[in-house]
Design an enzyme around this catalytic site. Structure first.
Site, PDB file in Angstrom:
ATOM      1  N   GLU A 154     -15.982   7.549 -54.651  1.00 31.20           N
ATOM      2  CA  GLU A 154     -15.129   6.539 -54.021  1.00 31.20           C
ATOM      3  C   GLU A 154     -14.367   5.770 -55.095  1.00 31.20           C
ATOM      4  O   GLU A 154     -14.939   5.357 -56.083  1.00 31.20           O
ATOM      5  CB  GLU A 154     -16.002   5.585 -53.190  1.00 31.20           C
ATOM      6  CG  GLU A 154     -15.222   4.520 -52.465  1.00 31.20           C
ATOM      7  CD  GLU A 154     -14.055   5.088 -51.677  1.00 31.20           C
ATOM      8  OE1 GLU A 154     -14.270   5.918 -50.791  1.00 31.20           O
ATOM      9  OE2 GLU A 154     -12.907   4.690 -51.949  1.00 31.20           O
ATOM     10  N   LYS A 210     -15.377  10.493 -61.349  1.00 33.03           N
ATOM     11  CA  LYS A 210     -15.570   9.062 -61.060  1.00 33.03           C
ATOM     12  C   LYS A 210     -15.871   8.276 -62.347  1.00 33.03           C
ATOM     13  O   LYS A 210     -15.280   7.218 -62.600  1.00 33.03           O
ATOM     14  CB  LYS A 210     -16.715   8.903 -60.048  1.00 33.03           C
ATOM     15  CG  LYS A 210     -17.090   7.466 -59.750  1.00 33.03           C
ATOM     16  CD  LYS A 210     -15.956   6.687 -59.096  1.00 33.03           C
ATOM     17  CE  LYS A 210     -16.237   5.195 -59.109  1.00 33.03           C
ATOM     18  NZ  LYS A 210     -15.144   4.403 -58.581  1.00 33.03           N
ATOM     19  N   ASN A 214     -13.453   5.282 -64.222  1.00 32.15           N
ATOM     20  CA  ASN A 214     -13.905   3.929 -64.563  1.00 32.15           C
ATOM     21  C   ASN A 214     -13.966   3.717 -66.071  1.00 32.15           C
ATOM     22  O   ASN A 214     -13.674   2.629 -66.569  1.00 32.15           O
ATOM     23  CB  ASN A 214     -15.262   3.638 -63.920  1.00 32.15           C
ATOM     24  CG  ASN A 214     -15.098   3.175 -62.481  1.00 32.15           C
ATOM     25  OD1 ASN A 214     -13.974   3.033 -61.997  1.00 32.15           O
ATOM     26  ND2 ASN A 214     -16.192   2.952 -61.787  1.00 32.15           N
ATOM     27  N   PHE A 255      -3.386  -2.953 -65.815  1.00 31.67           N
ATOM     28  CA  PHE A 255      -4.734  -2.986 -66.404  1.00 31.67           C
ATOM     29  C   PHE A 255      -4.762  -3.281 -67.892  1.00 31.67           C
ATOM     30  O   PHE A 255      -5.693  -2.871 -68.597  1.00 31.67           O
ATOM     31  CB  PHE A 255      -5.464  -1.659 -66.109  1.00 31.67           C
ATOM     32  CG  PHE A 255      -6.649  -1.902 -65.226  1.00 31.67           C
ATOM     33  CD1 PHE A 255      -6.481  -2.191 -63.888  1.00 31.67           C
ATOM     34  CD2 PHE A 255      -7.932  -1.892 -65.738  1.00 31.67           C
ATOM     35  CE1 PHE A 255      -7.574  -2.461 -63.080  1.00 31.67           C
ATOM     36  CE2 PHE A 255      -9.020  -2.158 -64.937  1.00 31.67           C
ATOM     37  CZ  PHE A 255      -8.842  -2.448 -63.606  1.00 31.67           C
ATOM     38  N   ILE A 256      -3.749  -3.994 -68.401  1.00 28.98           N
ATOM     39  CA  ILE A 256      -3.812  -4.407 -69.807  1.00 28.98           C
ATOM     40  C   ILE A 256      -3.707  -5.928 -69.896  1.00 28.98           C
ATOM     41  O   ILE A 256      -3.004  -6.454 -70.759  1.00 28.98           O
ATOM     42  CB  ILE A 256      -2.763  -3.692 -70.703  1.00 28.98           C
ATOM     43  CG1 ILE A 256      -1.345  -3.823 -70.135  1.00 28.98           C
ATOM     44  CG2 ILE A 256      -3.132  -2.225 -70.911  1.00 28.98           C
ATOM     45  CD1 ILE A 256      -0.241  -3.433 -71.133  1.00 28.98           C
ATOM     46  N   TYR A 257      -4.436  -6.593 -69.006  1.00 32.38           N
ATOM     47  CA  TYR A 257      -4.479  -8.051 -69.079  1.00 32.38           C
ATOM     48  C   TYR A 257      -5.671  -8.482 -69.938  1.00 32.38           C
ATOM     49  O   TYR A 257      -6.805  -8.133 -69.623  1.00 32.38           O
ATOM     50  CB  TYR A 257      -4.620  -8.664 -67.679  1.00 32.38           C
ATOM     51  CG  TYR A 257      -3.379  -8.531 -66.852  1.00 32.38           C
ATOM     52  CD1 TYR A 257      -2.348  -9.452 -66.996  1.00 32.38           C
ATOM     53  CD2 TYR A 257      -3.221  -7.495 -65.949  1.00 32.38           C
ATOM     54  CE1 TYR A 257      -1.183  -9.336 -66.240  1.00 32.38           C
ATOM     55  CE2 TYR A 257      -2.064  -7.371 -65.196  1.00 32.38           C
ATOM     56  CZ  TYR A 257      -1.053  -8.292 -65.344  1.00 32.38           C
ATOM     57  OH  TYR A 257       0.093  -8.171 -64.606  1.00 32.38           O
ATOM     58  N   CYS A 266     -19.269  -2.134 -61.015  1.00 32.20           N
ATOM     59  CA  CYS A 266     -18.976  -0.758 -61.436  1.00 32.20           C
ATOM     60  C   CYS A 266     -18.761  -0.576 -62.935  1.00 32.20           C
ATOM     61  O   CYS A 266     -19.492   0.177 -63.573  1.00 32.20           O
ATOM     62  CB  CYS A 266     -17.769  -0.234 -60.667  1.00 32.20           C
ATOM     63  SG  CYS A 266     -18.121  -0.029 -58.918  1.00 32.20           S
TER      64      CYS A 266
HETATM   65  P1  NAD Z   1     -24.215  -2.323 -52.397  1.00 33.57           P
HETATM   66  O1  NAD Z   1     -25.346  -2.738 -53.253  1.00 33.57           O
HETATM   67  O2  NAD Z   1     -23.204  -3.334 -51.957  1.00 33.57           O
HETATM   68  O3  NAD Z   1     -24.775  -1.622 -51.088  1.00 33.57           O
HETATM   69  C1  NAD Z   1     -25.789  -0.673 -51.068  1.00 33.57           C
HETATM   70  C2  NAD Z   1     -26.491  -0.734 -49.700  1.00 33.57           C
HETATM   71  O4  NAD Z   1     -27.364   0.386 -49.580  1.00 33.57           O
HETATM   72  C3  NAD Z   1     -27.352  -1.982 -49.490  1.00 33.57           C
HETATM   73  O5  NAD Z   1     -26.983  -2.632 -48.306  1.00 33.57           O
HETATM   74  C4  NAD Z   1     -28.776  -1.421 -49.414  1.00 33.57           C
HETATM   75  O6  NAD Z   1     -29.622  -2.179 -48.566  1.00 33.57           O
HETATM   76  C5  NAD Z   1     -28.510  -0.038 -48.847  1.00 33.57           C
HETATM   77  N1  NAD Z   1     -29.609   0.927 -49.030  1.00 33.57           N
HETATM   78  C6  NAD Z   1     -30.452   1.071 -50.074  1.00 33.57           C
HETATM   79  N2  NAD Z   1     -31.305   2.074 -49.836  1.00 33.57           N
HETATM   80  C7  NAD Z   1     -31.004   2.594 -48.629  1.00 33.57           C
HETATM   81  C8  NAD Z   1     -31.521   3.651 -47.850  1.00 33.57           C
HETATM   82  N3  NAD Z   1     -32.538   4.404 -48.283  1.00 33.57           N
HETATM   83  N4  NAD Z   1     -30.963   3.895 -46.643  1.00 33.57           N
HETATM   84  C9  NAD Z   1     -29.939   3.165 -46.201  1.00 33.57           C
HETATM   85  N5  NAD Z   1     -29.393   2.139 -46.913  1.00 33.57           N
HETATM   86  C10 NAD Z   1     -29.917   1.862 -48.105  1.00 33.57           C
HETATM   87  O7  NAD Z   1     -23.509  -1.145 -53.184  1.00 33.57           O
HETATM   88  P2  NAD Z   1     -21.933  -0.785 -53.260  1.00 33.57           P
HETATM   89  O8  NAD Z   1     -21.213  -1.769 -54.099  1.00 33.57           O
HETATM   90  O9  NAD Z   1     -21.434  -0.484 -51.893  1.00 33.57           O
HETATM   91  O10 NAD Z   1     -22.005   0.563 -54.100  1.00 33.57           O
HETATM   92  C11 NAD Z   1     -22.572   1.750 -53.578  1.00 33.57           C
HETATM   93  C12 NAD Z   1     -22.242   2.897 -54.512  1.00 33.57           C
HETATM   94  O11 NAD Z   1     -20.830   3.103 -54.559  1.00 33.57           O
HETATM   95  C13 NAD Z   1     -22.674   2.678 -55.963  1.00 33.57           C
HETATM   96  O12 NAD Z   1     -23.075   3.889 -56.516  1.00 33.57           O
HETATM   97  C14 NAD Z   1     -21.406   2.199 -56.628  1.00 33.57           C
HETATM   98  O13 NAD Z   1     -21.379   2.485 -57.999  1.00 33.57           O
HETATM   99  C15 NAD Z   1     -20.364   3.005 -55.898  1.00 33.57           C
HETATM  100  N6  NAD Z   1     -19.034   2.388 -55.868  1.00 33.57           N
HETATM  101  C16 NAD Z   1     -18.906   1.042 -55.676  1.00 33.57           C
HETATM  102  C17 NAD Z   1     -17.647   0.481 -55.612  1.00 33.57           C
HETATM  103  C18 NAD Z   1     -17.473  -1.012 -55.435  1.00 33.57           C
HETATM  104  O14 NAD Z   1     -16.378  -1.497 -55.669  1.00 33.57           O
HETATM  105  N7  NAD Z   1     -18.493  -1.746 -55.024  1.00 33.57           N
HETATM  106  C19 NAD Z   1     -16.504   1.287 -55.727  1.00 33.57           C
HETATM  107  C20 NAD Z   1     -16.672   2.664 -55.884  1.00 33.57           C
HETATM  108  C21 NAD Z   1     -17.945   3.206 -55.955  1.00 33.57           C
END
Ligand code: NAD
Length: 443
Positions: A154, A210, A214, A255-257, A266
């Protein structure tokens, strides 16, 4: 199409909601009962612009549902998305326990074909681990059910997540299965109309894509911060330099701030993870190590300015803080530079009086009630009886403030700007002692 999404955090909830918005039948599942109860009652656990009305509409349309019931969850979708957290372990590696737990949950219950699609950011080779976990559970049950494990990293940005999901630059899918490819093409067709944004590749390449994305973005930030630190020592102005280099289309302005370092859920974790991933294959990711090191230094920058200005004695002082979230338009406080600053100020015996448009609840949640932290309702209230103003997040509301009011309210006319929001010359005319990153004042 019927879709199950494990995890209702920033990625899972946005994914589930946007898929439901275009007509898919989505069941979001989380282990956090309170989160699920809140979602069922229309209470959104995160601040993400534009998310709430779409969630409510999709729920009303009957296309978005929430559960903690794993049987129901696995039964629901032919597509099973994994969008759970992958936090940093102690050695910087990505902790896969939540991803593997979901794989086991699916393996313990599936009775027909499933495409298990991983949206979490995971080390290269994780799809194989997910397959092993699924197979392990199927074998333990003595059943033979077909499945595919797909990587679909994502790229959404918190604060602009809905738009990023609805109008993606690209949709990367790692799979070698024709069946899974067909399913994902159909799933994403509503988001892929003007031209083909779907990029299919092998699973390992998708997983690395991914991290590479990043790592590149974090590198840009640490690069400009290093130039800013140099500019400071050399008597140059990084904002003029930024203007000068961004004009080259090979570099660009995005992205150069310069600033007080990158944070969030992340970049810090993914840069550390790629260093660890490299180590595991006997490669030293020297560039990534430097990116991480520069960021570490940068996060202490504001504190360095502050201590230097006040001659090393901060005991009993109160600092007005504008901005707590790691960036504007989010309430996410994970690895926020403000936290490094706040904790350093506390350690030096100072108090913090802070305002953030949306991240104050989260700050309270992290630090609890304490004497040395006052969260106030307006940016002006934060200035009252404060020894100086410090800016950590570039929220729009901080960009053109009433400088006369700032000056007359603060005990001393001093501003430490971690986001280079103002013009140093103008600040001097207003009578401020003004510190910005890479703009003349060397510390
Ligand atoms: P988050 O911590 O906000 O959410 C994770 C959720 O998963 C929590 O609500 C938790 O309770 C739930 N969870 C944990 N174990 C579970 C299970 N066994 N079954 C069901 N739910 C469960 O995380 P996020 O920020 O959404 O990130 C999720 C992933 O996506 C990470 O790997 C992150 O690196 C990636 N990612 C995040 C972003 C971002 O901007 N936040 C962008 C791209 C990718």
């Amino acid at each position: 199409m019927k879709v199950t999404v494990f995890g209702t955090g920033y990625v899972g909830l946005v994914t589930g909601t946007c898929l439901a918005d275009v007509g898919h039948d989505v069941l979001c599942v989380d282990v956090d009962q309170k989160k699920v109860d809140n979602l069922k009652n229309g209470i959104i656990p995160i601040f993400e612009p534009g998310l709430e009305p779409i969630v409510k509409q999709a729920v009303q349309n009957g296309l978005l549902n929430f559960t903690t019931n794993m049987d129901e969850a696995v039964d629901h979708g032919e597509l099973q998305f994994i969008a759970v957290g992958t936090p940093s372990g102690e050695d910087g590696s990505a902790d896969l326990q939540y991803v593997v737990a979901v794989a086991k949950t699916i393996g313990q219950r599936m009775n027909g074909y499933k495409a298990v699609v991983n949206k979490s950011t995971v080390p290269i080779g994780t799809a194989e681990k997910v397959s092993e976990a699924l197979l392990g559970e199927l074998n333990a049950r003595g059943v033979d059910v077909p499945f595919d494990v797909v990587s679909n990293p994502e790229f959404l940005k918190e604060g602009a997540a809905i738009n990023d999901f609805m109008k993606p630059d690209r949709i990367v899918v790692g799979t070698n299965s024709e069946r899974a490819e067909k399913l994902l093409r159909e799933l994403y067709a509503p988001f892929n109309r003007s031209h083909d944004r779907m990029i299919f590749m092998d699973v390992r390449s998708a997983e690395l894509t991914k991290y590479a994305a990043n790592a590149m973005l974090a590198t840009k930030i640490s690069f400009i911060n290093e130039m800013a630190n140099l500019a400071e020592k050399l008597g140059a102005d990084i904002e003029q330099v930024r203007n000068g280099i961004g004009a080259d289309p090979r570099i660009g302005y995005q992205f150069i701030y310069p600033g007080c370092g990158y944070g969030g859920s992340c970049f810090p974790k993914d840069v550390k993870a790629i260093i660890n991933i490299a180590k595991n294959v006997d490669y030293q990711a020297s560039l990534m190590e430097a990116v991480d090191r520069v960021n570490h230094i940068q996060k202490s920058k504001l504190y360095t300015y502050v201590t230097k200005h006040f001659g090393g004695n901060l005991k009993g002082k109160t600092f007005a803080l504008w901005g707590l979230a790691f960036k504007p338009n989010t309430d996410d406080m994970r690895e926020a530079p403000s936290r490094v600053l706040i904790e350093a100020l506390w350690a030096a015996g100072a108090k913090v009086q802070a305002y953030d448009p949306v991240a104050m609840d989260e700050t309270q949640h992290i630090y609890g009630l304490r004497e040395d932290l006052k969260l106030v309702g307006t940016k002006e209230a934060a200035l009252e009886k404060a020894d100086a103003l410090i800016i950590c997040t570039e929220w729009k509301t901080f960009r053109a403030p009433n400088f006369e009011l700032i000056k007359s309210t603060l005990l001393n006319p001093v501003v430490f700007d971690g986001r280079n929001l103002y013009e140093p010359e103008r600040m001097l005319e207003y009578g401020f002692d003004y510190y910005a990153v890479g703009r003349g004042k060397s510390v």
